[in-house]
Enzyme design. Structure first.
Site, short mmCIF file in Angstrom:
data_model
loop_
_atom_site.label_atom_id
_atom_site.label_comp_id
_atom_site.label_asym_id
_atom_site.label_seq_id
_atom_site.Cartn_x
_atom_site.Cartn_y
_atom_site.Cartn_z
N ASN A 14 64.85 61.06 29.70
CA ASN A 14 63.81 61.23 28.68
C ASN A 14 62.59 60.38 28.99
OD1 ASN A 14 64.41 63.14 26.46
ND2 ASN A 14 66.32 61.96 26.33
N ARG A 65 72.94 39.20 19.96
CA ARG A 65 72.11 40.40 19.90
C ARG A 65 70.67 40.03 19.53
NH1 ARG A 65 72.87 45.58 15.95
NH2 ARG A 65 73.46 43.92 14.56
N MET A 90 71.44 51.86 25.18
CA MET A 90 72.81 51.88 24.67
C MET A 90 73.20 50.61 23.91
SD MET A 90 73.44 54.87 25.53
CE MET A 90 75.16 55.01 25.03
N LEU A 93 69.84 48.00 17.98
CA LEU A 93 68.79 47.01 17.71
C LEU A 93 69.16 46.23 16.46
CD1 LEU A 93 65.57 49.16 18.29
CD2 LEU A 93 66.88 47.83 19.96
N ASN A 107 63.79 57.17 18.33
CA ASN A 107 65.00 57.39 19.11
C ASN A 107 65.25 58.89 19.19
OD1 ASN A 107 67.47 56.68 20.47
ND2 ASN A 107 68.57 57.22 18.60
N HIS A 109 68.38 61.71 19.71
CA HIS A 109 69.84 61.82 19.59
C HIS A 109 70.24 63.27 19.87
CE1 HIS A 109 73.84 60.70 18.29
NE2 HIS A 109 73.88 61.81 17.58
N GLU A 142 67.51 50.35 10.10
CA GLU A 142 68.60 49.39 10.32
C GLU A 142 69.97 50.04 10.47
OE1 GLU A 142 66.17 48.95 8.20
OE2 GLU A 142 65.29 46.95 8.52
N ASP A 145 71.45 55.93 13.90
CA ASP A 145 71.04 57.35 13.91
C ASP A 145 70.68 57.83 12.51
OD1 ASP A 145 71.51 57.46 16.66
OD2 ASP A 145 73.59 58.05 16.40
#
Length: 200
Positions: A14, A65, A90, A93, A107, A109, A142, A145
């Site tokens: 992408n 993270r 992958m 966030l 994003n 999907h 947050e 997806d």
């Protein structure tokens, strides 16, 4: 000129589609300022360097993270990124990362969300027996997806399909959808009502 930051973990097909669209004038007034990966061996990073783009790797091992995200956000700010595009990145966030770029992270999907979130979406769709699948470009919030949907493209599931052929045809639609979504967001001619994005 709007600056894009691309985050990827793998081959970055992408990312390549976005770069090709910019080069061909299909995303006018935009450039890729930086490509970031959490994997030093990501083929997408090699491709970015071959194209002469700024390509950075921030290994996540041994870091929390949020600490890892802070390194990446600092790089995105340093390159004055207007829009962050996840292209096969992958890692989830952190909420803190998302808050640094409100409604400025996209994003893609490989399913028609809210169906089949998470990993192996194409395989989930195939196993479930759906007759239509596709892809979704959405704002990142947050939750996984979950953010408001910008663009969806459909793809029929053929009786002759297997998981691989379906995934390949969905990927073709992803490349079209991401270019369309980036143009919508960069032009800014939309409003969001709840979850609904309405183009003006």
């Amino acid at each position: 000129m709007k600056s894009l930051g691309i985050l990827l973990s793998g081959r970055g097909s992408n990312f390549v589609a976005i770069a090709d669209s910019i080069d061909a004038g299909r995303i006018p007034g935009a450039r890729i300022s930086v490509v970031v990966s959490n994997k030093s061996d990501a083929p997408g990073i090699v491709t970015a360097r071959e194209r002469g783009l700024n390509a950075l790797v921030f290994a996540a091992k041994g870091k929390s993270r949020e600490d890892h995200d802070r390194e990446i956000v600092a790089a995105l700010h340093q390159h004055k990124v207007d829009l962050v595009c996840l292209a096969g990145y992958m890692r989830l966030l952190s909420p803190w990362f998302v808050q640094q770029f409100p409604r400025r992270i996209l994003n893609i999907h490989p399913s028609l969300l809210p169906a089949f979130p998470g990993l192996e979406a194409q395989e989930q769709a195939f196993a479930y027996g759906v007759k239509i699948s596709g892809c979704t470009v959405h704002f990142v919030d947050e939750e996984l997806d979950h953010g408001p949907i910008v663009v969806q493209k459909t793809c029929p599931v053929l009786d002759t399909d297997n998981e691989q052929t379906l995934a390949a045809r969905i990927l073709q639609q992803e490349h079209l959808a991401y270019t369309e979504a980036i143009n919508i967001v960069l032009r800014g001619n939309y409003l969001i009502y709840g979850r609904r994005l309405v183009r003006q």
